[in-house]
Scaffold this motif. Structure first.
Motif, short mmCIF file in Angstrom:
data_model
loop_
_atom_site.label_atom_id
_atom_site.label_comp_id
_atom_site.label_asym_id
_atom_site.label_seq_id
_atom_site.Cartn_x
_atom_site.Cartn_y
_atom_site.Cartn_z
N LEU A 309 0.83 -1.21 0.00
CA LEU A 309 0.00 0.00 0.00
C LEU A 309 0.87 1.26 0.00
O LEU A 309 0.56 2.24 -0.69
CB LEU A 309 -0.93 -0.01 1.21
CG LEU A 309 -2.07 -1.03 1.18
CD1 LEU A 309 -2.84 -1.01 2.49
CD2 LEU A 309 -3.01 -0.75 0.00
N SER A 310 1.95 1.25 0.78
CA SER A 310 2.80 2.43 0.82
C SER A 310 3.48 2.65 -0.53
O SER A 310 3.69 3.79 -0.95
CB SER A 310 3.85 2.29 1.93
OG SER A 310 4.70 1.18 1.69
N CYS A 312 2.14 1.86 -3.44
CA CYS A 312 1.10 2.37 -4.34
C CYS A 312 0.75 3.82 -4.04
O CYS A 312 0.39 4.58 -4.95
CB CYS A 312 -0.16 1.52 -4.23
SG CYS A 312 0.03 -0.19 -4.80
N CYS A 313 0.84 4.22 -2.78
CA CYS A 313 0.41 5.56 -2.38
C CYS A 313 1.48 6.63 -2.61
O CYS A 313 1.23 7.81 -2.35
CB CYS A 313 -0.01 5.56 -0.91
SG CYS A 313 -1.53 4.64 -0.61
N TYR A 314 2.65 6.24 -3.09
CA TYR A 314 3.71 7.20 -3.37
C TYR A 314 4.15 7.07 -4.83
O TYR A 314 5.27 6.69 -5.11
CB TYR A 314 4.91 6.99 -2.44
CG TYR A 314 4.68 7.48 -1.04
CD1 TYR A 314 4.96 8.80 -0.68
CD2 TYR A 314 4.20 6.62 -0.07
CE1 TYR A 314 4.74 9.25 0.60
CE2 TYR A 314 3.99 7.07 1.23
CZ TYR A 314 4.26 8.38 1.56
OH TYR A 314 4.06 8.82 2.84
#
Length: 367
Positions: A309-310, A312-314
């Motif tokens: 998730l981290s 994908c979120c950056y």
């Protein structure tokens, strides 16, 4: 057990050794100081430290003077630190003064660059002028970092305990040193590479990762090498060096190395037994939350999920892993403090291994 909050560790070390910092302040040289100054201690009235800031670009220096000119523990110098003293050519970029430096880059159009003669100084030359020598160097000079280090070999050997330097993995000919050259130079002079903060190009097609460009590196002095190279100085002077080296290790949360520094400092007589005991016990209580959650059910799957998730979120991240894992040193907010320290701590792959190859582990008693 409680969370280690901001400013919960560093001031503790400074409090125990408060008088030492007052009698011998921690000196940082911020070379290439455009923007915000680099300091382990608060800027202002704090007598425990002093920052010497060097910035030759007129626009950047004017901004520094406006912001820090009246700060008591800051000294500003409009000089270029180089490998020779006297006039040197500074390449100035009109639109982006922070990329200006002794090395000319291909950034932007040639018409954006101008040349100016500025006064160059060397690290060794500065020390010879009775300016306090540095305990820590921060170098951000757009490619001239190795030149600066070569102009300060005497200071590096006798004074400097830590170096935070910008670097590049590859450079066009004439555009500065590569990381391998800086690493080789400092390793031969008793420094150990502790961490890298990586930067890379940003890909807009396929995955985010493009080629590694460079980043920032942290080098810290080898405590054993420090004693070997300074065998003739007084014990009181060596005490100050040990305390400042400990400050650097603790600032970046390398508590394993901090405990090794305390252990060596006590055995060599640079730290008193009670000081070593107090420092070791408090630092020995601190651990990463990951070690507390070793038996958390499904922790590996949860870790993989949050890592994904981290990522994908950056989408704009200019590195190969999320930003929280790309900082220099350990992460402060992930540390917790136990109620009681163990009687001994086993250090894995300690600094001593650089001198004794078979020393894969070192037990340090902290009671």
């Amino acid at each position: 057990m409680r969370r280690v909050v901001s400013n919960d560790i560093d001031p503790f070390v400074h409090q125990v050794l408060h008088q030492d910092f007052l009698s011998s302040p921690f000196i940082t040289y911020d070379v290439g100081a455009a923007g915000q100054l680099f300091s382990f201690f608060p800027l202002g009235e704090d007598a425990r430290s002093h920052v010497m800031a060097f910035e030759p670009t007129p626009v950047s220096f004017a901004r520094l003077k406006s912001r820090y000119g009246s700060v008591r523990n800051v000294s500003l110098f409009e000089n270029a630190v180089a490998d020779k003293a006297g006039p040197v050519t500074l390449n100035v970029h009109r639109e982006a003064p922070t990329v200006s430096g002794l090395v000319k880059h291909t950034y932007g159009d040639d018409r954006d660059w101008t040349e100016a003669l500025v006064e160059g100084v060397t690290l060794d030359g500065i020390a010879a002028q009775e300016v306090k020598p540095p305990d820590f160097l921060k170098l951000d000079t757009e490619g001239s970092e190795l030149q600066i280090l070569r102009g300060g070999e005497s200071v590096l050997e006798a004074e400097v305990l830590g170096i935070y330097s910008e670097f590049h993995f590859w450079k066009a000919d004439g555009q500065g040193a590569r990381f391998s050259e800086i690493d080789e130079f400092l390793t031969a002079r008793g420094f150990a590479l502790f961490d890298l903060q990586l930067e890379r190009g940003l890909s807009t097609v396929g995955g985010k990762k493009s080629r590694l460009n460079g980043g920032n590196a942290l080098f810290i002095r080898d405590i054993y090498d420090l004693f070997e190279r300074n065998s003739e100085i007084t014990l009181s002077t060596m005490r100050q060096k040990v305390i400042k080296l400990l400050t650097i290790a603790v600032h970046y949360f390398y508590f394993d190395y901090a405990l090794e520094i305390i252990n060596v400092g006590e055995s060599e007589g640079a730290l008193e037994k009670d000081e070593a005991r107090i420092l070791s016990q408090e630092l020995g209580k601190v651990t990463d939350v990951a070690h507390v959650l070793e038996r958390l059910p499904l922790r590996h799957r949860l870790g993989a999920l949050f890592d994904f998730l981290s990522w994908c979120c950056y989408p704009e991240a200019r590195k190969s892993w999320p930003p929280m894992h790309n900082n220099i040193g350990n992460r402060r907010s992930a540390l917790v403090r136990r109620r009681k320290a163990s009687t001994a701590v086993v250090l894995h792959d300690p600094m001593r291994r650089r001198h004794e190859e078979t020393c894969e582990q070192l037990e340090v008693r902290i009671s």
